[in-house]
Design an enzyme around this catalytic site. Sequence first.
Site, PDB file in Angstrom:
ATOM      1  N   ASN A 212     -82.164  50.438  29.111  1.00  0.00           N
ATOM      2  CA  ASN A 212     -81.719  50.191  30.405  1.00  0.00           C
ATOM      3  C   ASN A 212     -80.101  50.141  30.353  1.00  0.00           C
ATOM      4  OD1 ASN A 212     -80.558  47.350  29.645  1.00  0.00           O
ATOM      5  ND2 ASN A 212     -82.764  47.179  29.329  1.00  0.00           N
ATOM      6  N   LYS A 291     -91.047  64.856  17.594  1.00  0.00           N
ATOM      7  CA  LYS A 291     -90.462  65.141  18.700  1.00  0.00           C
ATOM      8  C   LYS A 291     -91.469  65.983  19.651  1.00  0.00           C
ATOM      9  CE  LYS A 291     -87.008  67.635  21.676  1.00  0.00           C
ATOM     10  NZ  LYS A 291     -86.052  68.936  21.555  1.00  0.00           N
ATOM     11  N   PRO A 307     -93.863  40.938  24.527  1.00  0.00           N
ATOM     12  CA  PRO A 307     -93.925  39.577  24.546  1.00  0.00           C
ATOM     13  C   PRO A 307     -92.814  39.221  25.252  1.00  0.00           C
ATOM     14  CG  PRO A 307     -93.326  40.114  22.246  1.00  0.00           C
ATOM     15  CD  PRO A 307     -93.753  41.349  23.193  1.00  0.00           C
ATOM     16  N   ILE A 309     -89.690  37.003  25.140  1.00  0.00           N
ATOM     17  CA  ILE A 309     -88.956  36.295  23.940  1.00  0.00           C
ATOM     18  C   ILE A 309     -88.432  34.937  24.332  1.00  0.00           C
ATOM     19  CG2 ILE A 309     -87.077  36.416  22.207  1.00  0.00           C
ATOM     20  CD1 ILE A 309     -87.345  39.446  22.852  1.00  0.00           C
TER      21      ILE A 309
HETATM   22  O1  PMT Z   1     -75.108  43.463  29.128  1.00  0.00           O
HETATM   23  P1  PMT Z   1     -74.192  43.592  30.469  1.00  0.00           P
HETATM   24  O2  PMT Z   1     -73.922  45.067  30.778  1.00  0.00           O
HETATM   25  O3  PMT Z   1     -72.924  42.796  30.236  1.00  0.00           O
HETATM   26  O4  PMT Z   1     -74.983  43.022  31.592  1.00  0.00           O
HETATM   27  C1  PMT Z   1     -75.474  41.700  31.774  1.00  0.00           C
HETATM   28  C2  PMT Z   1     -76.864  41.562  32.290  1.00  0.00           C
HETATM   29  C3  PMT Z   1     -76.867  41.993  33.561  1.00  0.00           C
HETATM   30  C4  PMT Z   1     -77.549  42.205  31.383  1.00  0.00           C
HETATM   31  C5  PMT Z   1     -77.083  40.031  32.057  1.00  0.00           C
HETATM   32  O5  PMT Z   1     -76.369  39.207  32.898  1.00  0.00           O
HETATM   33  C6  PMT Z   1     -78.706  39.733  32.437  1.00  0.00           C
HETATM   34  O6  PMT Z   1     -78.811  39.627  33.714  1.00  0.00           O
HETATM   35  N1  PMT Z   1     -79.500  39.409  31.560  1.00  0.00           N
HETATM   36  C7  PMT Z   1     -80.709  39.380  31.783  1.00  0.00           C
HETATM   37  C8  PMT Z   1     -81.600  40.750  32.156  1.00  0.00           C
HETATM   38  C9  PMT Z   1     -82.864  40.311  32.249  1.00  0.00           C
HETATM   39  O7  PMT Z   1     -83.608  41.243  31.527  1.00  0.00           O
HETATM   40  O8  PMT Z   1     -83.352  39.580  33.171  1.00  0.00           O
HETATM   41  P2  PMT Z   1     -84.893  39.440  33.475  1.00  0.00           P
HETATM   42  O9  PMT Z   1     -84.876  38.816  34.837  1.00  0.00           O
HETATM   43  O10 PMT Z   1     -85.818  40.605  33.328  1.00  0.00           O
HETATM   44  O11 PMT Z   1     -85.104  38.376  32.514  1.00  0.00           O
HETATM   45  C10 PMT Z   1     -85.317  37.208  32.551  1.00  0.00           C
HETATM   46  C11 PMT Z   1     -84.877  36.598  31.010  1.00  0.00           C
HETATM   47  O12 PMT Z   1     -86.123  36.606  30.358  1.00  0.00           O
HETATM   48  C12 PMT Z   1     -83.873  36.977  30.514  1.00  0.00           C
HETATM   49  O13 PMT Z   1     -83.017  35.741  29.880  1.00  0.00           O
HETATM   50  C13 PMT Z   1     -84.209  37.962  29.478  1.00  0.00           C
HETATM   51  O14 PMT Z   1     -83.356  37.692  28.348  1.00  0.00           O
HETATM   52  C14 PMT Z   1     -85.560  37.212  29.124  1.00  0.00           C
HETATM   53  N2  PMT Z   1     -86.803  37.879  28.573  1.00  0.00           N
HETATM   54  C15 PMT Z   1     -87.159  39.224  29.457  1.00  0.00           C
HETATM   55  C16 PMT Z   1     -88.046  39.945  29.062  1.00  0.00           C
HETATM   56  C17 PMT Z   1     -88.796  39.847  27.821  1.00  0.00           C
HETATM   57  N3  PMT Z   1     -89.745  40.472  27.271  1.00  0.00           N
HETATM   58  N4  PMT Z   1     -88.277  38.815  26.959  1.00  0.00           N
HETATM   59  C18 PMT Z   1     -87.082  37.970  27.146  1.00  0.00           C
HETATM   60  O15 PMT Z   1     -86.770  37.391  26.459  1.00  0.00           O
END
Ligand code: PMT
Length: 404
Positions: A212, A291, A307, A309
């Site tokens: 992403n 590939k 998972p 995290i």
């Molecule tokens: O990196 P930049 O370009 O500076 O951009 C910053 C950002 C937009 C990426 C950052 O501000 C942000 O929003 N990060 C979280 C992105 C995200 O994946 O959000 P989510 O709503 O999908 O996930 C929610 C939370 O769960 C997040 O804290 C994520 O780190 C965590 N997560 C999600 C999925 C997973 N499998 N494991 C996780 O730990």
Amino acid sequence: MESINSKNIILGISGGIAAYKTPELVRRLKDRGANVRVVMTPNANEFVTALSLQAVSGMPVRTEILDTEGESGMDHIDLARWADLILIAPASASIVSRLATGSASDLLCTLCLATEAPVFLAPAMNRVMWGKPATKRNVSQLLDDGFLVLGPGVGHQACGETGSGRMLDPLDMIKLLEEQISKPPAVNKILEVMITAGPTWEALDPVRGITNASSGKMGYEIARAFQQHGCSVTLISGPCNLDTPSGVRRIDVTSAADMFNAVHTNVSKIQIFIGVAAVADYRPVNTESQKMKKNASEMTITLVRNPDILASVASLAEPPFCVGFAAETENLRNYAVSKLNKKKLDLVAANIVGQENLGFNAEDNALLLIGKDTDQQLGPASKATLSRQLCTIVLKKYEEKNST
Ligand code: PMT
């Protein structure tokens, strides 16, 4: 929050159109009880007069290192010692560059070299200049050297463009300044903080994968802010093209599974966990060892859930203080509250993504901070500014939680 009341402040003014706001800034600093002395670079004289600043500050204005008109006994070393803090506003691209190289080419730069007081910069420049790699390198160097940056703001610029690079308005600048001189809550040990940052890469074959647009900037700035607050910081980073903030321990990972393992190998000693990484929710069931060839006209890739995290850390028997991010394109508040509760977090920093100039891979962001007793909007502002604000709030909330 600590006030600037009775603080000795050198207001350094460099050459930029935003210098017209500085007489107002001096007034507002004095309204808050600060003692203000103004130092101007030679170019600043083109935008605002020393006479106006002398009138509002009530003190002689200094421009030259060797100032025969300056009051006796207050040479540049005495002036540097007098200051409780130096605020450079506006900080032009030129002075940012000079400070980053440690130049002593004028009185203001010399004072910054000679002082032991914190130096705050309020950048003001055209949005393209602010976004240039050279400016970013200089600002990053200054942050590593311990300078603090207030803003810049986002909006209409004097050059007629719109974007990031506006000097903050005086009252907003003073509010941020006071937040940042407020000492973090006293803790009787060095806090261990872990931050995940950047994207993950879920390989389909040796050269292709699912990822992403996360650049890692938000997570890296948060790591820098906590390190500068005296915390011991471990940054678990997905693939990012960024320098490691000074003093931060960085562990590089590729996939969500790698990130999960790195987090859980190191989680036992931490007190604060912040999940900023944009972790892939799914990965391909199979990764091809060679590939893949384009034989068929269609292709189906089967994905399996990764998972979570953050949720796994928050559900440990003795979890650290957990801060999650929520990246949403709509219903920011509702989704943030739902993530807070579902993942059993202490705080959620929610940001709207999919907009130009904010969020993924942008210099700026805006955060809605939600927790049990927290409901606060931060920004829009630079990721560095937001990170310092977030750091102060998280340390305060951590302290409150652990003192009860
Ligand atoms: O990196 P930049 O370009 O500076 O951009 C910053 C950002 C937009 C990426 C950052 O501000 C942000 O929003 N990060 C979280 C992105 C995200 O994946 O959000 P989510 O709503 O999908 O996930 C929610 C939370 O769960 C997040 O804290 C994520 O780190 C965590 N997560 C999600 C999925 C997973 N499998 N494991 C996780 O730990």
